[in-house]
Design a protein around this motif. Structure first.
Motif, short mmCIF file in Angstrom:
data_model
loop_
_atom_site.label_atom_id
_atom_site.label_comp_id
_atom_site.label_asym_id
_atom_site.label_seq_id
_atom_site.Cartn_x
_atom_site.Cartn_y
_atom_site.Cartn_z
N GLN A 39 0.82 -1.21 0.00
CA GLN A 39 0.00 0.00 0.00
C GLN A 39 0.86 1.26 0.00
O GLN A 39 0.56 2.23 -0.70
N GLY A 106 -7.55 8.47 -1.52
CA GLY A 106 -8.83 8.28 -0.84
C GLY A 106 -9.89 7.76 -1.80
O GLY A 106 -10.60 6.79 -1.50
N ILE A 109 -9.27 4.14 -2.66
CA ILE A 109 -9.60 3.21 -1.56
C ILE A 109 -11.11 2.98 -1.52
O ILE A 109 -11.59 1.85 -1.46
N ARG A 140 -4.03 -0.17 5.01
CA ARG A 140 -4.24 1.16 4.44
C ARG A 140 -4.06 2.25 5.48
O ARG A 140 -3.53 3.32 5.19
N PHE A 141 -4.50 1.99 6.70
CA PHE A 141 -4.27 2.95 7.79
C PHE A 141 -2.77 3.14 8.01
O PHE A 141 -2.28 4.27 8.06
N MET A 144 -1.11 4.94 5.02
CA MET A 144 -1.49 6.34 4.86
C MET A 144 -0.85 7.20 5.95
O MET A 144 -0.36 8.30 5.69
N VAL A 206 -7.96 8.31 5.34
CA VAL A 206 -8.08 6.85 5.32
C VAL A 206 -9.33 6.40 6.07
O VAL A 206 -10.01 5.46 5.68
N SER A 209 -12.38 7.24 3.76
CA SER A 209 -12.50 6.44 2.55
C SER A 209 -12.76 4.96 2.88
O SER A 209 -13.53 4.31 2.18
N CYS A 210 -12.15 4.44 3.93
CA CYS A 210 -12.46 3.06 4.32
C CYS A 210 -13.92 2.94 4.77
O CYS A 210 -14.63 2.03 4.38
#
Ligand code: ATP
Ligand code: MG
Lengths: 256, 254
Positions: A39, A106, A109, A140-141, A144, A206, A209-210
């Motif tokens: 990522q 973003g 994702i 992803r966290f 980012m 993040v 967007s998640c």
């Protein structure tokens, strides 16, 4: 209006759950470093060029505008290095980088998780014994929150170089003077101020967007809607949050 | 044994399950039939805990899973294989990685030989081992379905839920899948819950057949009993007639 408040309250609750699960997975060491690295590479590769270009020109225009304004007032371009340095390091570097990343990273994702959601791939993860938060959100966290400050720092550097080009070539400021101004007025405290904000902007992007990806429904159209709203919400939260975060950091003595 | 007791589930104004009762015995293959949108996929999702009922209870081997969450639910889910109606293959991974996906968590003992497992399961669903390197986007619809089936059985779960396993397959390939379902029951004693509209397949593989209508099981019996049923609902469904007590909500072109 009442319904709107209810919806917001519900989202806040769900975001809190998402954070909790992410944190628990992270603390228990149940995250795959390989996925985070992938990522990070993706974020870096997809965004570096745009971040570099925007910050280069931002630095250039800052030098240009401040230089000519000061010429009007003082008959010579004073303090260009300090204006460029301070505004980039404290504000524009982190804010511009995060706006670019909200749009690029973003959005992608949300689109990716949203597509997985509406095609039941997220359900499939559960049935194959894998937590979607652990497998999709945690990497992803991590990526980012590490990449945002790094990219913001690069934006600072490239922007200051952009400012130097205009200062030196167009405004004819000696290079020694420009760098002297940058280094005397910008200290580590200011850099920390900017990078800490970048870290939190990364968290905002993040999370939004998640969350939007995991909760979207309604086929391809729903994914499109979720993606747009993730970008808009991220940007608004970043710009509004920027003020409060700055005020808070200054109040505890970071970058006054 | 899996037991569903008084399940109710409503989406907005759409009352999908309205007090559904059903018991699934160990080792049997039971087919759920019913009209499109009747709630068959919704039932399967309740059984693995992907959806929670508004009311009612779900037990698996006497464990009440209705309100289980997180790791406790995961432990139960490990015993289930789920073939999703749309396949739900991970499109960022290859076919081989898709099939092997569950092994790491669910069958660490098999994970070391994952390539062999992949080849073997592909063979079972009538596919060549070479396709393991392809991405799902490069497969035909029927191939996707079969890869998804291979993924659902790869870790040898004791319960398998098949959501329309033969839809989109040619008649010969459908029969290959029928044989596979029968074979898994015979060799591994797998308990299967099959949702299908394919009556040939249903009669061939099922020990029992249940008919879902208006949120409840309205008929339940052995394959033979259902085949010779005089219930007008059942008769209309298995003969595939648009005339009868079941009124589909489609406006005929006049
Ligand atoms: N997540 C959801 N949100 C809202 N409504 C849903 C959801 N899932 C299913 N439904 C509704 O529940 C009803 C039953 O859906 P389900 O997918 O179980 O049908 P089905 O019996 O499997 O039909 P088909 O044979 O066409 O697959 C449908 O009316 C559908 O609109
Ligand atoms: Mg269905």
């Amino acid at each position: 209006m009442g319904r709107f408040i209810l919806e917001v309250a519900e989202s806040v609750g769900q975001v809190a759950l998402l954070w909790r699960e992410t944190l628990v997975s992270f603390v228990r060491g149940r995250w795959e470093p390989r996925l985070s690295v992938t990522q990070m590479a993706e974020i870096g590769v997809s965004s570096f060029a745009v971040v570099g270009l925007t910050s280069l020109f931002t630095g250039m225009v800052l030098a240009f505008q401040s230089g000519f304004s000061f010429i009007k007032v003082f008959n010579e371009p004073l303090y260009v290095g300090s204006v460029v340095g301070l505004s980039l390091v404290k504000e524009l570097g982190p804010v511009l980088t995060s706006v670019v990343l909200a749009g690029r990273v973003g959005a992608s994702i949300t689109a990716e998780l949203g597509t997985m959601n509406v095609t039941e791939q997220i359900d499939a993860l559960y049935t194959l014994g894998t937590s979607p938060v652990r497998y999709l959100a945690v990497p992803r966290f991590i990526a980012m929150m590490i990449m945002m400050p790094i990219l913001a720092a690069l934006a600072d550097i490239i922007g200051v170089i952009g400012g130097f080009l205009v200062a030196n070539l167009q405004l004819k400021i000696a290079s020694g003077v420009y760098w002297e101004e940058v280094t005397t007025f910008v200290d580590l405290n200011d850099v920390a101020h900017g990078l800490i904000k970048a870290f939190f902007f990364g968290l905002i992007i993040v999370t939004t967007s998640c969350y939007k990806g995991f909760t979207c429904s309604g086929g391809a159209e729903g994914v499109g809607r979720a993606t747009t709203s993730a970008v808009v919400i991220s940007m608004v939260l970043i710009l509004v949050g920027d003020y409060f975060l700055s005020a808070f950091l200054v109040s505890i003595g970071i970058g006054g | 044994m899996i037991s569903l007791q008084g399940l109710e589930k409503t989406f907005g104004l759409n009352r999908v399950l309205r007090g559904l009762d059903l018991e699934i015995k160990e080792g049997e293959t039971i087919t759920i039939m019913g009209g499109s949108g009747a709630g068959k996929s919704v039932i399967l999702k309740h059984i693995v805990g992907l959806m929670k009922p508004d009311k009612g209870r779900i037990t698996v081997k006497d464990v009440d899973i209705t309100s289980l969450k997180g790791d406790a639910l995961n432990e139960i889910q490990k015993q289930f294989g789920y073939l999703f109606q749309g396949g739900a293959l991970f499109d960022s991974l290859t076919v081989g990685e898709n099939i092997a996906f569950g092994l790491h968590n669910l069958r660490p003992d098999l994970a070391r030989h994952w390539k062999d497992v992949v080849a073997e399961k592909l063979g079972l669903v009538g596919l060549k081992p070479e396709i393991a390197a392809l991405k799902p986007a490069e497969l035909s619809g029927g191939m996707k379905k079969r890869v998804a089936l291979a993924r659902a059985i790869a870790y040898e779960p004791s319960y398998i839920l098949y959501d329309e396993p033969t839809t989109g397959l040619d008649p010969i390939m459908s029969d290959v899948i029928n044989e596979l379902i029968l074979g898994l029951q015979k060799s591994l004693g797998v308990t299967s819950i099959v949702v299908t509209h394919d009556m040939t397949s249903a009669f061939k593989i099922s020990n029992r057949i249940a008919m879902l209508y208006q949120g409840k099981i309205v008929a339940l019996g052995t394959s033979q009993e259902i085949r010779h049923s005089t219930d007008p609902l059942v008769k209309q469904f298995i003969t595939g007639s648009s005339r009868g007590p079941i009124q589909m909500q489609v406006r005929a072109i006049e």
